[in-house]
Design a protein around this motif. Structure first.
Motif, short mmCIF file in Angstrom:
data_model
loop_
_atom_site.label_atom_id
_atom_site.label_comp_id
_atom_site.label_asym_id
_atom_site.label_seq_id
_atom_site.Cartn_x
_atom_site.Cartn_y
_atom_site.Cartn_z
N VAL A 94 18.70 -7.90 41.41
CA VAL A 94 17.59 -7.55 40.53
C VAL A 94 16.57 -8.68 40.41
O VAL A 94 15.37 -8.44 40.29
CB VAL A 94 18.13 -7.10 39.15
N ARG A 103 14.45 -8.67 43.49
CA ARG A 103 13.52 -7.54 43.41
C ARG A 103 12.33 -7.87 42.52
O ARG A 103 11.18 -7.59 42.85
CB ARG A 103 14.23 -6.31 42.82
N ASN A 104 12.64 -8.47 41.38
CA ASN A 104 11.59 -8.86 40.44
C ASN A 104 10.62 -9.80 41.10
O ASN A 104 9.40 -9.70 40.95
CB ASN A 104 12.21 -9.58 39.24
N PRO A 155 16.62 -10.03 33.15
CA PRO A 155 15.71 -9.38 34.11
C PRO A 155 14.51 -8.75 33.45
O PRO A 155 13.45 -8.62 34.05
CB PRO A 155 16.60 -8.32 34.77
N ASN A 156 14.67 -8.35 32.20
CA ASN A 156 13.54 -7.71 31.55
C ASN A 156 12.57 -8.68 30.92
O ASN A 156 11.51 -8.31 30.48
CB ASN A 156 14.05 -6.73 30.48
N ASN A 193 9.61 -11.86 33.70
CA ASN A 193 8.18 -11.98 33.94
C ASN A 193 7.51 -12.89 32.93
O ASN A 193 6.61 -13.66 33.26
CB ASN A 193 7.53 -10.60 33.88
#
Lengths: 353, 336, 321
Positions: C24, C27-28, C223-224, C227
């Motif tokens: 993940v 992917r990010n 993961p959330n 960013n």
């Protein structure tokens, strides 16, 4: 197929869940130092029920009545303040870590909001594989593909690599149901899984839940505020008001003969899809009382049309009424001449099940 | 009864980055005085878009591609923002938006908000505004002395009722209510419709009720407009349509609602999803989901035609006449 | 209007731990890069920063001369204070006859190292504190947030001066000084992000299934917010470079390593700041543009993500220390 004689899957006895109203560290320190009694929010108050294998039971109530808190407490996300939760004969509050893990494998939850119940960063196949990985289950691929078929997401290969934002609301909810099923649980706790979906999607998903619970021998606790959907899918219904169960009965019996004034009001308020039907509007006034620091006595008394003096002074008890195990906590149906001591224990009703 | 509002062949398109979407196609219906019209559809059916378009409240990327909207005889679809504000909104047609408890400004107390609202559209005195607000609070069952409260001091249901009171403040002719009770439980919903009906009786107000809940429409509305993918499937007097539905979508939709009077009845399942119309549509929007569609249904988009010459009942199903026989012959609709 | 079904469906292997593309975080990362490249502003900011980074690595190699070398003319006089493009010095010379271009190129490396070091410290410490405070809650959160409050009360520059009095002025010290203070902003913002995420049903679902807290943090929380963390890294780098220049200007840094900030200081202390405009202009330009690009990249990326998901995230302007 409800198994009447086997050990019930779930038994709740006098479960309480209170939330203290001190919001901050300083607040709670202050309270402790000053010896103040903090007002409690009795979100769940003295709830008892029995769920048998293969049975689907519903809990209905307005928003804020405590049904979601009750569900989360059963799922182990909250600790009950009082009372026992008995799963297959074992008291879960006495579980070791290992036993908890086993419990969590067998008891799964479906949430209300399809838009947030899946992590947007992971595709469907990983969302479904996750519970399996957590519990070290083999043959992940097969299980995932099969469970997708079970929830009518067919052909499964079309959905494996999709991300939540590429799915419709109904599809997302089906994936959430699939996630709950993938570990072959005994018990599913469903928190209004269809209320945020379109009507035609609702119908399809309700049908599928019906099929799944019948075919796979899973028990389900289904909570909602919508009596129409609950009565469609549930064998038995419990009516909840401000943290307490006020009436409990087999579905058909409840619909035919609601006993508690609140249930009666609830049913009277449901709109009928028939322009020729004359329905009397509900007479009930006001809103449910503030759940913090409630006075004793029946919690519905301030809005009850049938209120009597006795509703004030004594607490409620559940009373068995007849063969269909129709129970109601209301002084109207309580034989007050029978005993002097009004505080009859709840076991008086639950005894012969 | 004259027509207050007329919507004629309305087609609305939205332009997104990748494509354009035709949210509404050839919609025609009207609202008379003292009449409640139910605008029913699933999500994506265009019902909210129509409500927004009438008041010029669509997003920037939406536009009325063709058709007319007439209010009291005058065309309003091309009004400028200024004209909408001064001539139409709140004073003639008001809106109760979706999730309306969120439309109250949390920073100002309710009476201030009412005063600001009224002063934008009228020259009423502060006294007059507050008196009116108190009257309205009483009508919707809110304590009149609480007009000075802030929105957060009200519960969700009370906020909803406050928004309803606001929508009535300037005594409009028509209220557009978009899912006014969706977030509320059934007892509160009943209370609110009780008040809404009271208002209808006392003030002669009309309403466009936008919702997906046909029970609520059947109980409270006089006429209904059923939308599917932005196109009207059936339209007419409520009792007529209930007695004699003439569109497969109406029939199936009714059967897919659980009814508490017969909890064991199995529900009808409608296949597929409402299609998203891109540029134009050249077949019946319901054809792919319809169990009784034939080849003709895929040929072109049907028009609304009166049912058996009845002026109060229109359908866009080309097989409307044979529908009874078709339904009989299949077991798609739930068995009673 | 209905999707086309594929004709033949092959069985897709589901679990592939070794396949990094499935991870993940990877992917990010790729998703993020794709997003950055899609917008002109962020694209060119990223390119410029890439260029600066390149200078950081290859600067000394590219420099025509050593930074402290003094240049003499054939007749023995020093080539002092020469303006740009004169006598073989592209950017001119200092008042001591050193080649400015070379100094610039040599100075890139420490400047960027400090920027990176500070940025990494800010994001690592800020993330750790923010995530723990937000996720664990209770007294831990209380204690951690009070520490953040106290650190907010410390003004950076006077603190730096104090540190320099007690310890040596060096590359490491400068990074430390910046990192130890500036994580406060990112900790606060990340904590509130975590608080929001914690309430989401997919977190509760994971807990109800029996996932451990560590698992949930690594697989669902981080993961959330990754960013936002990347954003703070970018901002942190920018701010570190700025702060370093500030410190250099007031003399709180090693005067012998020609970081860009030091060059401006030297120009200032020479007394011929305005006259020898070329001396301070080039490092000044580089500093401002670099910092500007980190900000543009960071904020631009954030708003691109918001546009895409249509959700209101916490605004990063709260973070400016």
């Amino acid at each position: 197929m409800i198994e009447m004689t086997a050990e019930p899957v779930l038994r709740l006895e006098g479960v309480d869940k209170d939330f203290s109203q001190a919001n901050s560290i300083l607040g709670s320190i202050k309270n402790r130092v000053l010896g103040r009694d903090v007002e409690q929010l009795h979100a769940v108050d003295d709830v008892s029920l029995t769920l048998r294998r293969g049975e689907v039971q519903g809990i209905i109530g307005e928003s804020g009545c405590g049904k979601t808190t009750l569900l989360k407490t059963i799922a182990g996300l909250h600790e009950p303040s009082k009372g026992d939760i008995i799963y297959r004969g074992e008291n879960i509050t006495e579980y070791t870590t290992k036993e908890w893990k086993e419990y969590r494998k067998n008891v799964q939850i479906i949430f209300q909001d399809p838009f947030n119940s899946l992590d947007p960063k992971y595709p469907v196949k990983e969302a479904l594989a996750e519970p399996l990985k957590i519990h070290d289950v083999d043959d992940i691929e097969d299980r995932v593909v099969n469970v997708l078929k079970d929830v009518k997401l067919d052909p499964p290969e079309r959905y494996l690599d999709r991300y939540p934002d590429e799915l419709s609301g109904g599809e997302k909810q089906r994936v959430a149901i699939a996630r709950a099923l993938v570990l072959d649980p005994d018990l599913i706790l469903a928190d209004e899984p269809v209320s945020m979906l379109d009507v035609s999607t609702q119908a399809a998903i309700l049908e599928d839940l019906n099929d799944i619970t019948t075919q796979q021998d899973v028990s389900m606790l289904y909570i909602s505020h919508d009596l129409s959907t609950v009565s469609y899918i549930c064998d038995r219904v419990n009516v909840m008001y401000l943290g307490r169960i006020v009436e409990s009965s087999e579905t058909r019996d409840l619909l035919d003969e609601p006993l508690h004034p609140y249930t009666q009001e609830l049913m009277a308020a449901i709109p009928v899809p028939d322009p020729f039907a004359e329905r009397e509007r509900t007479q009930i006034q006001g809103n449910p009382a503030n759940p913090i620091g409630l006075p004793g006595g029946c919690r519905f008394k301030d809005r009850c049309v049938e209120r009597m003096d006795i509703c004030d002074t004594t607490p409620n008890d559940i009373e068995t009424n007849d063969q269909t195990e129709h129970q109601v906590a209301c002084h109207l149906h309580y034989d007050h001449t029978a005993t002097d001591d009004v505080a009859v224990s709840a076991n008086g009703g639950d005894g012969h099940e | 009864m004259s027509n207050l509002l007329e919507v004629e062949d309305l087609t609305i398109q939205y332009k997104t980055r990748d494509a354009s979407v035709q949210a509404v196609t050839d919609a025609t219906f009207s609202v008379e005085e003292n009449q409640f019209v139910g605008l029913i559809g699933e999500s994506g059916s265009g019902k909210t878009t129509i409500g927004e378009a009438i008041l010029g409240l669509m997003d920037d990327n939406g536009e009325i591609a063709s058709g007319k909207v007439r209010y009291k005889g005058e065309e309003i679809q091309d009004y400028s923002e200024e004209e909408f504000q001064s001539k139409l909104r709140w004073s003639e047609i008001s809106l109760i938006p979706q999730a309306s408890m969120n439309s109250l400004d949390p920073i100002d107390p309710l009476d201030q908000q009412a005063i600001e609202l009224a002063k934008t559209h009228t020259d009423w005195s502060k006294q007059k505004i507050l008196t009116r607000l108190q009257e309205l609070f009483e009508i919707v069952g809110l304590p009149a002395d609480r007009i000075t409260d802030y929105p957060f001091q009200f519960s969700g249901g009370m906020q909803q009722r406050a928004v309803i009171a606001f929508s009535l403040l300037l005594d409009p002719e028509i209220i557009i209510a978009d899912e006014p009770t969706t977030a509320l439980d059934v007892i509160m919903q009943d209370q609110i419709f009780k008040y809404i009906n009271q208002i209808k009786d006392e003030n002669d107000t009309s309403m466009i009720l936008i919702t997906h809940d046909i029970s609520v429409v059947f109980e409270n509305c006089d006429t209904m407009v059923l939308l599917h993918s932005g196109h009207i499937a059936e339209r007419g007097n409520i009792k007529e349509i209930y007695r004699d539905p003439r569109h497969p979508y109406s029939i199936l939709l009714e059967e897919s609602f659980p009814d508490i009077r017969s909890p064991d009845k199995s529900l009808a399942i409608i296949d597929g999803k409402p299609p998203v119309i891109q540029e134009g549509v050249d077949m019946c929007t319901f054809a792919e989901r319809c169990p009784w569609a034939n080849d003709d249904c895929f040929d072109e988009l049907p028009n609304l035609e009166p049912v058996a010459g009845d002026e109060n009942h229109y359908t866009s199903c080309i097989r409307a006449e044979e529908l009874d026989a078709l339904v009989e012959g299949s077991d798609v609709a739930g068995d009673d | 209007m209905l999707d086309n079904l594929p004709n033949s469906v092959s069985k897709v292997p589901l679990v592939n731990k070794l396949d990094l593309r499935q991870n993940v975080y990877v992917r990010n990362l790729f998703g993020g890069l794709e997003l950055v490249m899609s917008n002109t502003v962020t694209k060119w900011s990223a390119f410029f920063l890439g260029f600066v980074f390149f200078l950081g690595i290859f600067g000394p190699t590219l420099a025509p001369h050593h930074y402290s070398e003094q240049f003499f003319r054939p007749d023995g006089t020093l080539k002092l204070a020469l303006p740009p493009l004169s006598e073989g010095h592209l950017l001119g010379t200092t008042n001591q006859g050193q080649d400015i271009l070379s100094r610039l190129l040599y100075g890139a490396r420490p400047t960027i190292l400090i920027g990176l070091g500070g940025g990494i410290m800010v994001s690592v410490i800020g993330t750790t504190v923010g995530v723990i405070a937000g996720y664990v809650g209770g007294r831990t959160e209380f204690a951690l947030m009070r520490i953040v409050d106290m650190i907010y009360a410390i003004p950076l520059i006077p603190f730096a001066i104090l540190m320099v009095v007690f310890f040596n002025i060096g590359l490491g010290t400068t990074i430390l000084i910046i990192g130890v203070i500036l994580w406060r902003g990112s900790a606060r913002v990340l904590r509130s992000q975590v608080l929001q995420i914690k309430e989401r049903p997919y977190i509760e679902a994971a807990r109800a299934t029996g996932a451990s807290d560590r698992y949930i943090i690594l697989k669902h929380v981080l993961p959330n917010i990754v960013n936002m963390i990347a954003l703070f890294l970018a901002l942190g780098i920018g701010i570190s470079i700025l702060v370093q220049a500030n410190l250099a200007f007031i003399g709180v840094s090693d005067p012998f390593t020609p970081t860009w900030g030091v060059m401006i200081r030297n120009a200032y202390t020479s007394g011929r700041f305005a006259e020898m405009w070329w001396w301070s202009l080039t490092p000044g330009f580089l500093i401002s543009t670099t910092v500007l690009c980190t900000f543009l990249l960071g904020r631009g990326y954030e708003s691109l993500r918001n546009q895409r998901s249509g959700r209101q995230n916490v605004d990063s302007t709260e973070v400016i220390a």
